[in-house]
Design a protein around this motif. Structure first.
Motif, PDB file in Angstrom:
ATOM      1  N   ASP A 691       0.879  -1.175   0.000  1.00  0.00           N
ATOM      2  CA  ASP A 691       0.000   0.000   0.000  1.00  0.00           C
ATOM      3  C   ASP A 691       0.912   1.219   0.000  1.00  0.00           C
ATOM      4  OD1 ASP A 691      -1.866   1.940   0.296  1.00  0.00           O
ATOM      5  OD2 ASP A 691      -2.774   1.124   2.150  1.00  0.00           O
ATOM      6  N   PHE A 692       1.470   1.511  -1.156  1.00  0.00           N
ATOM      7  CA  PHE A 692       2.528   2.512  -1.236  1.00  0.00           C
ATOM      8  C   PHE A 692       2.012   3.928  -0.996  1.00  0.00           C
ATOM      9  CE2 PHE A 692       4.129  -0.960  -4.054  1.00  0.00           C
ATOM     10  CZ  PHE A 692       5.125  -1.392  -3.203  1.00  0.00           C
ATOM     11  N   VAL A 693       0.730   4.179  -1.305  1.00  0.00           N
ATOM     12  CA  VAL A 693       0.176   5.518  -1.057  1.00  0.00           C
ATOM     13  C   VAL A 693       0.150   5.787   0.439  1.00  0.00           C
ATOM     14  CG1 VAL A 693      -1.853   6.976  -1.296  1.00  0.00           C
ATOM     15  CG2 VAL A 693      -1.176   5.468  -3.180  1.00  0.00           C
ATOM     16  N   ALA A 694      -0.417   4.813   1.205  1.00  0.00           N
ATOM     17  CA  ALA A 694      -0.476   4.984   2.658  1.00  0.00           C
ATOM     18  C   ALA A 694       0.915   4.970   3.252  1.00  0.00           C
ATOM     19  CB  ALA A 694      -1.331   3.880   3.290  1.00  0.00           C
ATOM     20  N   ALA A 695       1.800   4.147   2.688  1.00  0.00           N
ATOM     21  CA  ALA A 695       3.159   4.068   3.204  1.00  0.00           C
ATOM     22  C   ALA A 695       3.882   5.387   2.989  1.00  0.00           C
ATOM     23  CB  ALA A 695       3.914   2.933   2.522  1.00  0.00           C
ATOM     24  N   GLU A 696       3.708   6.000   1.800  1.00  0.00           N
ATOM     25  CA  GLU A 696       4.377   7.265   1.524  1.00  0.00           C
ATOM     26  C   GLU A 696       3.891   8.338   2.476  1.00  0.00           C
ATOM     27  OE1 GLU A 696       5.529   9.864  -2.389  1.00  0.00           O
ATOM     28  OE2 GLU A 696       3.489   9.035  -2.265  1.00  0.00           O
ATOM     29  N   ARG A 697       2.567   8.366   2.705  1.00  0.00           N
ATOM     30  CA  ARG A 697       2.014   9.369   3.608  1.00  0.00           C
ATOM     31  C   ARG A 697       2.564   9.167   5.032  1.00  0.00           C
ATOM     32  NH1 ARG A 697      -2.702   8.913   1.911  1.00  0.00           N
ATOM     33  NH2 ARG A 697      -3.443   7.314   3.374  1.00  0.00           N
ATOM     34  N   ALA A 698       2.686   7.914   5.436  1.00  0.00           N
ATOM     35  CA  ALA A 698       3.169   7.642   6.788  1.00  0.00           C
ATOM     36  C   ALA A 698       4.649   7.976   6.918  1.00  0.00           C
ATOM     37  CB  ALA A 698       2.920   6.181   7.142  1.00  0.00           C
ATOM     38  N   GLN A 700       6.332  10.154   5.143  1.00  0.00           N
ATOM     39  CA  GLN A 700       6.523  11.608   5.037  1.00  0.00           C
ATOM     40  C   GLN A 700       6.235  12.306   6.353  1.00  0.00           C
ATOM     41  OE1 GLN A 700       3.989  12.615   1.725  1.00  0.00           O
ATOM     42  NE2 GLN A 700       5.612  12.282   0.197  1.00  0.00           N
ATOM     43  N   ALA A 701       5.423  11.660   7.215  1.00  0.00           N
ATOM     44  CA  ALA A 701       5.112  12.258   8.516  1.00  0.00           C
ATOM     45  C   ALA A 701       6.240  12.059   9.520  1.00  0.00           C
ATOM     46  CB  ALA A 701       3.817  11.658   9.077  1.00  0.00           C
ATOM     47  N   LEU A 702       7.235  11.245   9.153  1.00  0.00           N
ATOM     48  CA  LEU A 702       8.351  10.976  10.065  1.00  0.00           C
ATOM     49  C   LEU A 702       9.489  11.948   9.806  1.00  0.00           C
ATOM     50  CD1 LEU A 702       8.331   7.079   9.837  1.00  0.00           C
ATOM     51  CD2 LEU A 702       7.478   8.489  11.720  1.00  0.00           C
ATOM     52  N   ASP A 703      10.582  11.781  10.549  1.00  0.00           N
ATOM     53  CA  ASP A 703      11.767  12.630  10.428  1.00  0.00           C
ATOM     54  C   ASP A 703      12.353  12.482   9.029  1.00  0.00           C
ATOM     55  OD1 ASP A 703      14.041  14.111  10.705  1.00  0.00           O
ATOM     56  OD2 ASP A 703      14.989  12.809  12.198  1.00  0.00           O
ATOM     57  N   SER A 704      12.419  13.551   8.313  1.00  0.00           N
ATOM     58  CA  SER A 704      12.896  13.485   6.926  1.00  0.00           C
ATOM     59  C   SER A 704      14.396  13.248   6.850  1.00  0.00           C
ATOM     60  CB  SER A 704      12.543  14.787   6.179  1.00  0.00           C
ATOM     61  OG  SER A 704      13.155  15.898   6.824  1.00  0.00           O
ATOM     62  N   GLU A 705      15.130  13.441   7.988  1.00  0.00           N
ATOM     63  CA  GLU A 705      16.581  13.246   7.981  1.00  0.00           C
ATOM     64  C   GLU A 705      16.963  11.829   8.380  1.00  0.00           C
ATOM     65  OE1 GLU A 705      18.709  15.474   6.831  1.00  0.00           O
ATOM     66  OE2 GLU A 705      16.926  16.672   6.378  1.00  0.00           O
ATOM     67  N   ASP A 706      16.007  10.996   8.701  1.00  0.00           N
ATOM     68  CA  ASP A 706      16.290   9.617   9.102  1.00  0.00           C
ATOM     69  C   ASP A 706      16.643   8.807   7.864  1.00  0.00           C
ATOM     70  OD1 ASP A 706      16.322   7.243  10.765  1.00  0.00           O
ATOM     71  OD2 ASP A 706      14.383   6.741   9.861  1.00  0.00           O
ATOM     72  N   PRO A 707      17.864   8.229   7.792  1.00  0.00           N
ATOM     73  CA  PRO A 707      18.282   7.512   6.564  1.00  0.00           C
ATOM     74  C   PRO A 707      17.324   6.413   6.149  1.00  0.00           C
ATOM     75  CG  PRO A 707      20.183   7.934   7.961  1.00  0.00           C
ATOM     76  CD  PRO A 707      18.987   8.342   8.757  1.00  0.00           C
ATOM     77  N   PRO A 708      16.857   5.521   7.011  1.00  0.00           N
ATOM     78  CA  PRO A 708      15.920   4.493   6.537  1.00  0.00           C
ATOM     79  C   PRO A 708      14.625   5.087   5.998  1.00  0.00           C
ATOM     80  CG  PRO A 708      16.902   3.817   8.605  1.00  0.00           C
ATOM     81  CD  PRO A 708      17.282   5.244   8.399  1.00  0.00           C
ATOM     82  N   TYR A 712      13.166   4.504   2.227  1.00  0.00           N
ATOM     83  CA  TYR A 712      11.855   3.969   1.879  1.00  0.00           C
ATOM     84  C   TYR A 712      11.074   4.932   0.981  1.00  0.00           C
ATOM     85  CZ  TYR A 712      11.964  -0.285   4.627  1.00  0.00           C
ATOM     86  OH  TYR A 712      12.256  -1.542   5.077  1.00  0.00           O
ATOM     87  N   LEU A 713      11.223   6.226   1.187  1.00  0.00           N
ATOM     88  CA  LEU A 713      10.550   7.182   0.301  1.00  0.00           C
ATOM     89  C   LEU A 713      11.081   7.056  -1.128  1.00  0.00           C
ATOM     90  CD1 LEU A 713      10.350  10.298   2.655  1.00  0.00           C
ATOM     91  CD2 LEU A 713       8.434   8.904   1.839  1.00  0.00           C
ATOM     92  N   ALA A 714      12.398   6.805  -1.246  1.00  0.00           N
ATOM     93  CA  ALA A 714      12.973   6.620  -2.585  1.00  0.00           C
ATOM     94  C   ALA A 714      12.459   5.331  -3.217  1.00  0.00           C
ATOM     95  CB  ALA A 714      14.496   6.597  -2.486  1.00  0.00           C
ATOM     96  N   ARG A 715      12.340   4.273  -2.427  1.00  0.00           N
ATOM     97  CA  ARG A 715      11.825   3.013  -2.964  1.00  0.00           C
ATOM     98  C   ARG A 715      10.375   3.160  -3.408  1.00  0.00           C
ATOM     99  NH1 ARG A 715      13.525  -2.019   0.956  1.00  0.00           N
ATOM    100  NH2 ARG A 715      15.809  -1.801   0.831  1.00  0.00           N
ATOM    101  N   ILE A 716       9.597   3.879  -2.604  1.00  0.00           N
ATOM    102  CA  ILE A 716       8.185   4.051  -2.949  1.00  0.00           C
ATOM    103  C   ILE A 716       8.052   4.793  -4.278  1.00  0.00           C
ATOM    104  CG2 ILE A 716       6.073   5.243  -2.252  1.00  0.00           C
ATOM    105  CD1 ILE A 716       6.868   4.552   0.675  1.00  0.00           C
ATOM    106  N   GLU A 717       8.880   5.812  -4.501  1.00  0.00           N
ATOM    107  CA  GLU A 717       8.865   6.520  -5.775  1.00  0.00           C
ATOM    108  C   GLU A 717       9.165   5.554  -6.920  1.00  0.00           C
ATOM    109  OE1 GLU A 717       8.125   9.606  -6.757  1.00  0.00           O
ATOM    110  OE2 GLU A 717       7.421   9.991  -4.701  1.00  0.00           O
ATOM    111  N   HIS A 718      10.125   4.655  -6.662  1.00  0.00           N
ATOM    112  CA  HIS A 718      10.478   3.675  -7.695  1.00  0.00           C
ATOM    113  C   HIS A 718       9.309   2.732  -7.973  1.00  0.00           C
ATOM    114  CE1 HIS A 718      12.651   0.548  -9.859  1.00  0.00           C
ATOM    115  NE2 HIS A 718      12.198  -0.346  -8.959  1.00  0.00           N
TER     116      HIS A 718
END
Length: 737
Positions: A691-698, A700-708, A712-718
């Motif tokens: 569920d990549f839409v919900a995953a992306e939203r979740a 994005q709500a986290l720390d944007s500087e966290d490497p993992p 995951y945001l990069a993988r979701i875009e892929h």
């Protein structure tokens, strides 16, 4: 060929068992009399004396007293023997002036009194015929006999166990023997001669009893006295028993032995008196009773004989009392060695025995005492033989002390219940077994410590070698399969770091870096496997078994990060760049042992789970975290909180696994950290369900500087551009180490 410490351990263990068993068997043969060992008997006597001295009664029986022929009496009246008339006057005064109840005399009047005064009277009668019409004065023997006839007096005499060359035949007249029912006779002493009182005296007394003691122990100490001695088929009581028989009306004595015991077993003598009921006197197989000591010398009242003769006592001082007339003056030789004093008057020994019979306080040795001792020795010995070889020295001392306290406590409990149980054999067994096993433990541990140090000193710190020795485990160097936790660490950017410093400083910097990192591993009992440049390989759970190896490995990993932080503070202060480090941990079955070639050996671990640990360390750089652990490590270190990083296949393994990042101990996480962790887990759950839409939203709500999170945001875009197949299982495959 490798030598196992377990083989050496078994050798030492069996040596301890064998030595302990030999000690037990030797002591048992001593107790049953097969091997003479006088020292054990002397130790038993000393233990008995100690129990006597530590449990003396503080209460004196005021109805009993000693009329003492002391030094003051000898000084005022004259040296012993006194004229019979003086003795008669003393006896008469005791009963007529002071109303005494019963008197026992602890001296013997075996020879007629020399009557020089009577010869002088006859000469005077010849010289002065007018005196011949007067009757001659009564001599001292007749005077004493008349006094004895009027009062309750029990005389004393003595037997001799053997007759020496030149000794006269028996002297004096024995009293009437005791009335004894010998349905089960004990082995009473049978002397060869006696010295008794003059017939005229004995015939006018109520009775008599012997005051010798053929049962003095070999160390010369009075502990027990025979109650009866056999002469020409008849039995005669000792002085205290003769006095008791008079007090009870001359009842019949019934000697009994313990039920089912032989003639040498302890028993008792029973006296039945119609008015006062029965008396039981515990005796051993030869009819001797233990003297019931009530106190040190002077426990009973001592009354000087001269004070009686001179009327210096209060009128009721002796009213109704049972008395023994005897000597305490050193020159009269009636002093004995006893458990309560090296110089103890014989009359007080007799009075103590009489008090014990009256109060029924004579201690008994039960007929089952030998069987009880043999069973106790066997049970205690086998228990120590089986247990003590398994204990280290401090615990061995504690257990031995507890057994010693139990043995002594039980023996004292029986003592206060009136039973005299042996204790020296148990104490000797305890001490010898303890010393034997302590010595063997010391030798075994010294040998094992040398063996362990020689083989493991190059792999583990010295303090861990000590712990390995103290643990009592067996450590072999042959390979074995064991569940362990392996750690791989690698310093990030060290190549660039080393290029920024002169080559001459590189060795010093490496030592400064690896020393605290190694110390962090040793702090949590890790074993260093090898150094690979700036990388370290270590493992937990060998050579010393560690049930919490995963927990300790995780603690060691964070201790390494803390140590690196302290090192970076020094480096940055010196103008050097800071370093980062990645750590990978995996738990599973591995082969551990001494491996290598005939030229070089190393104590190391090998196996697929070791390789996985190395792969996890490599993934720390990919995921941008410091520590990654496998799911098996996380399961065994359940006190920590982890975030699932990814479900992956690593290079060389087809089976996917979860990799996790430890965040800290659960009980130490802040509420904010817990909420962040829960949010990340929810986002990852959406991702795993595609569920990549919900995953992306979740995410994005986290720390944007966290490497993992960024990963995951990069993988979701892929995946939004190129969706995975419907059979996608959420596993990410890594093709590089």
């Amino acid at each position: 060929m490798a030598i196992h410490s377990s083989q050496k351990g078994r050798y030492w263990r069996w040596l301890q068992y064998g030595g302990g068993l030999c000690i037990l068997l030797l002591l048992l043969t001593v107790k049953v009399g097969w091997v003479p060992f006088p020292m054990l008997e002397r130790l038993e006597w000393q233990a008995y004396d100690l129990k006597v001295r530590t449990t003396l009664s503080e209460q004196a029986d005021t109805s009993l007293a000693i009329i003492d022929i002391d030094e003051r009496s000898l000084y005022e009246i004259g040296q012993w023997p006194w004229p019979r008339a003086t003795v008669a006057e003393l006896v008469e005064t005791l009963f007529t002036e002071y109303d005494a109840g019963l008197l026992g005399i602890d001296v013997v009047f075996a020879e007629p009194e020399t009557a020089l005064w009577k010869q002088h009277w006859e000469k005077l009668a010849r010289d002065y015929p007018q005196l011949s019409v007067l009757p001659p004065p009564i001599d001292g023997d007749e005077q004493l006999a008349n006094t004895l006839a009027n009062h309750p007096v029990v005389l004393g005499y003595y037997f001799q166990a053997s007759r020496q060359l030149g000794d006269p035949t028996s002297v004096g007249q024995l009293p009437i023997p005791a009335s004894v029912s010998e349905s089960e006779p004990l082995l009473f002493p049978a002397p060869e001669r006696y010295t008794a009182n003059l017939a005229i005296l004995q015939q006018n007394a109520l009775g008599a009893g012997f005051f010798d003691n053929p049962r003095v122990d070999d160390d010369g100490v009075f502990r027990r006295v025979p109650m009866l001695q056999r002469w020409e088929g008849e039995l005669y009581p000792n002085l205290p028993l003769a006095m008791l028989l008079v007090m009870l009306g001359q009842p019949t004595i019934t000697p009994l032995i313990g039920e089912g015991a032989d003639a040498l077993s302890p028993g008792f003598m029973q006296l039945e008196a119609l008015d006062v009921g029965g008396f039981e006197i515990p005796v051993d197989g030869r009819g001797a009773a233990l003297v019931p000591w009530y106190g040190p010398r002077g426990h009973f009242d001592y009354i000087s004989a001269v004070d009686v003769l001179e009327g210096r006592l209060e009128p009721d001082a002796l009213a109704g009392k049972t008395l023994i007339l005897g000597a305490s003056a050193p020159g009269l030789m009636d002093l004995r060695s006893t458990p309560v004093g090296a110089v103890y008057p014989g009359p007080e020994i007799n009075l103590s025995l009489l008090a014990g019979m009256l109060h029924q306080s004579i201690k008994a040795q039960p007929p089952w005492v030998l069987g009880f001792e043999l069973v106790s020795l066997t049970a205690l010995g086998l228990f120590m033989i089986l247990l003590l070889p398994r204990l280290n020295a401090p615990l061995l001392l504690v257990v031995s002390g507890a057994l010693l306290a139990t043995a002594v406590g039980g023996n004292l409990w029986a003592w206060h219940r009136g039973f005299v149980l042996p204790i020296a054999g148990l104490l000797m067994l305890l001490v010898i077994q303890m010393l034997w096993h302590l010595a063997m433990n010391f030798l075994r541990e010294t040998q094992q410590k040398r063996w362990v140090a020689e083989r493991f000193g190059q792999y583990v710190p010295a303090e861990l070698v000590e712990e390995m020795v103290d643990s009592g485990e067996s450590f072999g160097l042959d390979g074995e399969e064991r569940e362990l936790t392996v750690l791989f660490s690698d310093v990030r950017g060290f190549t660039a770091f080393s290029e920024s410093i002169p080559p001459s400083e590189l060795t010093e910097v490496m030592n400064r870096l690896l020393t605290p990192l190694t110390g962090a591993i040793h702090q949590y009992n890790g074993t260093i496997d090898k150094y690979m440049g700036d990388a370290i390989m270590a493992f937990w759970g060998a050579p010393l078994h560690d049930d919490a190896h995963a927990e300790h490995a995780l603690e060691g990993a964070f201790a390494m990060l803390d140590a690196l932080g302290a090192i970076n503070a020094e480096f940055t202060a010196e103008g050097k760049p800071a370093l980062a480090m990645g750590v990978g941990l995996n738990t599973g079955l591995m082969s551990v042992g001494n491996m290598g070639s005939s030229f070089r050996m190393a104590y190391t671990v090998m196996g697929d789970n070791v390789n996985l640990g190395s792969r996890l360390e490599g993934l720390t750089k990919t995921y941008g975290v410091s520590v990654i652990v496998s799911d098996t490590t996380a399961e065994q270190a359940a006190n920590w909180c982890y975030r699932r990083l990814d479900k992956v296949r690593v290079k060389g393994r087809s089976t996917p696994l979860w990799i996790l990042e430890p965040l800290g101990r659960r009980d130490a996480l802040s509420e904010e950290k817990r909420e962040w962790h829960d949010a990340f887990e929810q986002a990852l759950e959406h991702y795993q369900m595609a569920d990549f839409v919900a995953a992306e939203r979740a995410f994005q709500a986290l720390d944007s500087e966290d490497p993992p999170t960024k990963m995951y945001l990069a993988r979701i875009e892929h995946f939004k551009a190129e969706p995975p197949p419907e059979s996608w299982d959420g596993v990410w495959t890594h093709t590089e180490k």
